[in-house]
Design a protein around this motif. Structure first.
Motif, mmCIF file in Angstrom:
data_model
loop_
_atom_site.group_PDB
_atom_site.id
_atom_site.type_symbol
_atom_site.label_atom_id
_atom_site.label_comp_id
_atom_site.label_asym_id
_atom_site.label_seq_id
_atom_site.Cartn_x
_atom_site.Cartn_y
_atom_site.Cartn_z
ATOM 1 N N ASP A 1 -0.142 5.457 5.633
ATOM 2 C CA ASP A 1 -0.323 4.488 6.833
ATOM 3 C C ASP A 1 -2.056 4.300 7.436
ATOM 4 O O ASP A 1 -1.555 2.953 8.197
ATOM 5 C CB ASP A 1 0.274 5.784 8.708
ATOM 6 C CG ASP A 1 -0.806 6.821 7.577
ATOM 7 O OD1 ASP A 1 -1.935 6.734 6.787
ATOM 8 O OD2 ASP A 1 -1.384 7.660 8.593
ATOM 9 N N THR A 2 -2.113 4.439 6.219
ATOM 10 C CA THR A 2 -3.828 3.265 6.207
ATOM 11 C C THR A 2 -3.799 2.255 5.368
ATOM 12 O O THR A 2 -3.238 3.077 3.631
ATOM 13 C CB THR A 2 -4.661 5.045 6.239
ATOM 14 O OG1 THR A 2 -4.383 6.237 7.224
ATOM 15 C CG2 THR A 2 -6.188 4.128 6.359
ATOM 16 N N TYR A 3 -4.343 1.115 5.576
ATOM 17 C CA TYR A 3 -4.388 0.054 4.431
ATOM 18 C C TYR A 3 -5.780 -0.089 4.212
ATOM 19 O O TYR A 3 -6.210 -1.254 5.903
ATOM 20 C CB TYR A 3 -3.955 -0.745 4.466
ATOM 21 C CG TYR A 3 -1.666 -0.165 4.407
ATOM 22 C CD1 TYR A 3 -1.427 -0.340 3.084
ATOM 23 C CD2 TYR A 3 -1.581 0.398 5.838
ATOM 24 C CE1 TYR A 3 -0.108 0.635 2.885
ATOM 25 C CE2 TYR A 3 -0.515 0.631 5.444
ATOM 26 C CZ TYR A 3 0.905 0.701 3.633
ATOM 27 O OH TYR A 3 1.890 1.127 4.221
ATOM 28 N N PRO A 4 -7.163 -0.414 3.593
ATOM 29 C CA PRO A 4 -8.059 -0.962 3.951
ATOM 30 C C PRO A 4 -8.000 -2.611 4.222
ATOM 31 O O PRO A 4 -7.175 -3.109 2.949
ATOM 32 C CB PRO A 4 -8.449 -0.737 2.490
ATOM 33 C CG PRO A 4 -7.728 0.399 2.090
ATOM 34 C CD PRO A 4 -6.550 0.299 2.710
ATOM 35 N N ILE A 5 -8.542 -3.315 4.505
ATOM 36 C CA ILE A 5 -7.845 -4.366 4.880
ATOM 37 C C ILE A 5 -9.334 -5.484 3.447
ATOM 38 O O ILE A 5 -8.282 -6.675 2.946
ATOM 39 C CB ILE A 5 -9.518 -5.023 6.314
ATOM 40 C CG1 ILE A 5 -8.608 -4.197 7.624
ATOM 41 C CG2 ILE A 5 -9.214 -6.542 6.211
ATOM 42 C CD1 ILE A 5 -9.285 -4.775 8.796
ATOM 43 N N ALA A 6 -10.370 -4.670 3.403
ATOM 44 C CA ALA A 6 -10.645 -5.267 1.927
ATOM 45 C C ALA A 6 -9.719 -5.275 1.089
ATOM 46 O O ALA A 6 -10.602 -5.293 -0.439
ATOM 47 C CB ALA A 6 -12.003 -5.372 1.913
ATOM 48 N N SER A 7 -9.068 -4.389 0.506
ATOM 49 C CA SER A 7 -8.152 -4.139 -0.547
ATOM 50 C C SER A 7 -7.539 -4.500 -1.256
ATOM 51 O O SER A 7 -5.957 -5.529 -0.864
ATOM 52 C CB SER A 7 -7.696 -2.224 -0.684
ATOM 53 O OG SER A 7 -6.878 -1.813 -1.584
#
Length: 241
Positions: free
Chosen positions: A67-73
């Motif tokens: 459910d969670t995704y780092p913006i800069a990944s």
């Protein structure tokens, strides 16, 4: 828009501050002052809501049960390194069709968890929220879905070690670089503890001009009030509420 070189901005700042042959303020310092002015101008333009002077987009795919995704990944997110403000988010449905996603209120973060991410055409109940430097979805995606993120990037910044000879350019919108020049010249004179009264008045006038003119970018078709419940095709998706 006309491109203006970093070296020309440096020269204009020195001219405005009457420091053409005075290096009490170094070229590197002048460049830093210019960067500060560019960031301030950037904010002025993006605050003219709906005009979209600076908008970029990128895509990434959700992963089942995440459910969670780092913006800069670069491995589990959109890999956006210049993210500043979110403009909108879409999910791809039915081949090439996009569905506009809406954010959820923080107290609603668990409201759909038991139902799964499946509704009309698969995921119309999917919602998102910016949390720190991540994007959180609810309900948790149960499939791989392409997401398009529209965002406002951070302001351009010069980084040359030789600003007075750098040919790196800045996109000058209708002469608004004058705001950057005045702001940087003020900072140069402030370091020298010189009077900036005239420049301060000029900066106020320039700011007023930008604020009044920037909001009328599409003069032929001004923005109208948005129906927040009709963000997608009503025939296929019905209203959002």
């Amino acid at each position: 828009m006309a491109a203006i070189k970093e070296m020309d901005l440096v020269a204009r700042v020195r001219q405005r501050a009457d420091m053409e042959d005075n290096y009490f303020v170094s070229d590197i310092e002048v460049r830093d002052y210019i960067n500060s002015g560019i960031a301030e101008l950037h904010d002025l333009l993006i605050q003219t809501y709906g005009q979209d002077y600076y908008v970029s987009s990128d895509t990434f795919n959700t992963t089942a049960d995440q459910d969670t995704y780092p913006i800069a990944s670069s491995t589990a997110g959109p890999n956006i390194t210049d993210f500043y403000k979110l403009r909108g988010m879409d999910a791809k449905l039915n081949g090439n069709d996009y569905f506009t996603l809406r954010p959820f209120n923080f107290n609603e973060r668990n409201i759909n968890q038991n139902g799964g991410a499946s509704s009309v055409l698969g995921i119309s109940n999917l919602r998102y929220r910016l949390v720190g430097s991540t994007i959180v979805f609810t309900p948790t995606p149960d499939t791989n879905t392409e997401i398009k993120i529209w965002y406002v990037p951070t302001a351009q910044q010069f980084s040359s070690t030789t600003p007075a000879t750098s040919t790196t350019t800045f996109e000058d919108i209708n002469g608004y670089s004058e705001y950057v020049v005045i702001d940087a010249a003020m900072k140069c004179l402030q370091k020298e503890e010189s009077d900036v009264t005239v420049l301060y008045a000029q900066k106020k006038d320039m700011k007023k001009r930008i604020e009044e003119a920037a909001s009328n970018r599409d003069a032929g078709h001004p923005l109208s009030v948005s129906d927040i419940y009709l963000e997608n095709n009503e025939f296929y998706f019905s209203r959002s509420t």
